[in-house]
Motif scaffolding. Structure first.
Motif, mmCIF file in Angstrom:
data_model
loop_
_atom_site.group_PDB
_atom_site.id
_atom_site.type_symbol
_atom_site.label_atom_id
_atom_site.label_comp_id
_atom_site.label_asym_id
_atom_site.label_seq_id
_atom_site.Cartn_x
_atom_site.Cartn_y
_atom_site.Cartn_z
ATOM 1 N N GLN A 33 -7.248 -4.541 11.147
ATOM 2 C CA GLN A 33 -6.686 -3.212 10.982
ATOM 3 C C GLN A 33 -6.764 -2.674 9.553
ATOM 4 O O GLN A 33 -6.307 -1.565 9.302
ATOM 5 C CB GLN A 33 -5.231 -3.194 11.450
ATOM 6 N N VAL A 34 -7.284 -3.464 8.632
ATOM 7 C CA VAL A 34 -7.421 -3.005 7.254
ATOM 8 C C VAL A 34 -8.837 -3.277 6.760
ATOM 9 O O VAL A 34 -9.521 -4.158 7.249
ATOM 10 C CB VAL A 34 -6.391 -3.661 6.302
ATOM 11 N N THR A 35 -9.216 -2.508 5.775
ATOM 12 C CA THR A 35 -10.557 -2.649 5.216
ATOM 13 C C THR A 35 -10.525 -3.598 4.016
ATOM 14 O O THR A 35 -9.456 -3.914 3.481
ATOM 15 C CB THR A 35 -11.097 -1.288 4.744
ATOM 16 N N GLN A 36 -11.705 -3.992 3.594
ATOM 17 C CA GLN A 36 -11.809 -4.845 2.416
ATOM 18 C C GLN A 36 -11.244 -4.137 1.186
ATOM 19 O O GLN A 36 -10.569 -4.754 0.370
ATOM 20 C CB GLN A 36 -13.262 -5.239 2.166
ATOM 21 N N SER A 37 -11.474 -2.839 1.076
ATOM 22 C CA SER A 37 -10.946 -2.110 -0.085
ATOM 23 C C SER A 37 -9.416 -2.057 -0.047
ATOM 24 O O SER A 37 -8.773 -2.091 -1.103
ATOM 25 C CB SER A 37 -11.542 -0.704 -0.176
ATOM 26 N N GLN A 38 -8.807 -2.008 1.131
ATOM 27 C CA GLN A 38 -7.344 -2.051 1.217
ATOM 28 C C GLN A 38 -6.818 -3.421 0.794
ATOM 29 O O GLN A 38 -5.777 -3.518 0.142
ATOM 30 C CB GLN A 38 -6.883 -1.729 2.641
ATOM 31 N N SER A 57 0.799 -1.223 0.000
ATOM 32 C CA SER A 57 0.000 0.000 0.000
ATOM 33 C C SER A 57 0.837 1.281 0.000
ATOM 34 O O SER A 57 0.319 2.350 -0.329
ATOM 35 C CB SER A 57 -0.943 -0.003 1.201
#
Length: 184
Positions: free
Chosen positions: A159-164, A136
């Motif tokens: 700690q991260v989203t699906q989009s990440q 990222s």
């Protein structure tokens, strides 16, 4: 060991080159890459090579007893250096390492070079684990992913989203994406 087994199944039992990157602000790929390379080397029929391409946060130095004279960046800069000049024993049977090397301003550009591509191609008869910075925040993962068979993403749990995650998969290439490893 489960990740090792799944990658071996995915590659039909043939040696492979796998990129390990992480998602999120913290760099967690070195832990996953180190464990994967160690798991491969623990199988007495195999050996592994860990290549540290994590230019800003090298993780392989903890394996080495002495500071290496040369590493990957030196090899890419100096055509007089050979593979033997940059591969070091790890202290773990059947596991060798290539450290990052001396800092370079243009190291990322060197990773996109023909010499890097030739190096990776010359190692395809071995199990190779390449540790890169977080997908990222670094272009290194995108560059190196073009040279590998598989890519694994280390994901910090919760700690991260699906989009990440989808963005990380896109960064390493959907066709090379082999899976996620959630860690804490």
């Amino acid at each position: 060991r489960d990740v090792r087994t799944r990658l071996m199944q995915k590659s039909g039992g043939k040696p492979f080159v796998v990129l390990v990157s992480s998602l999120g602000a913290e760099d967690r790929s070195s832990y996953v890459a180190t464990n994967l390379a160690t798991a491969i080397a623990m199988d007495e029929q195999n050996s592994a090579l860990y290549i540290d391409c994590n230019l800003d946060n090298p993780g392989v130095c903890r394996f080495l007893r002495a500071r290496p004279k040369h590493g990957l960046t030196d090899y890419l800069d100096d055509e007089s250096l050979g593979l033997r000049d940059i591969v070091y024993p790890s202290g773990i049977d059947r596991l060798s390492v290539i450290p990052v090397g001396n800092p370079r301003v243009t190291a990322e550009e060197h990773l996109a070079s023909n010499r890097m591509r030739e190096l990776v191609d010359s190692l395809r008869n071995r199990y190779v684990v390449i540790d890169v910075p977080p997908a990222s925040i670094s272009v290194v993962g995108r560059i190196v992913s073009q040279m590998v068979d598989h890519a694994v993403l280390a994901v910090p749990f919760g700690q991260v989203t699906q989009s990440q995650i989808l963005s990380g998969i896109d960064a390493v290439g959907e066709q090379r994406f082999a899976g996620l490893v959630f860690n804490y």
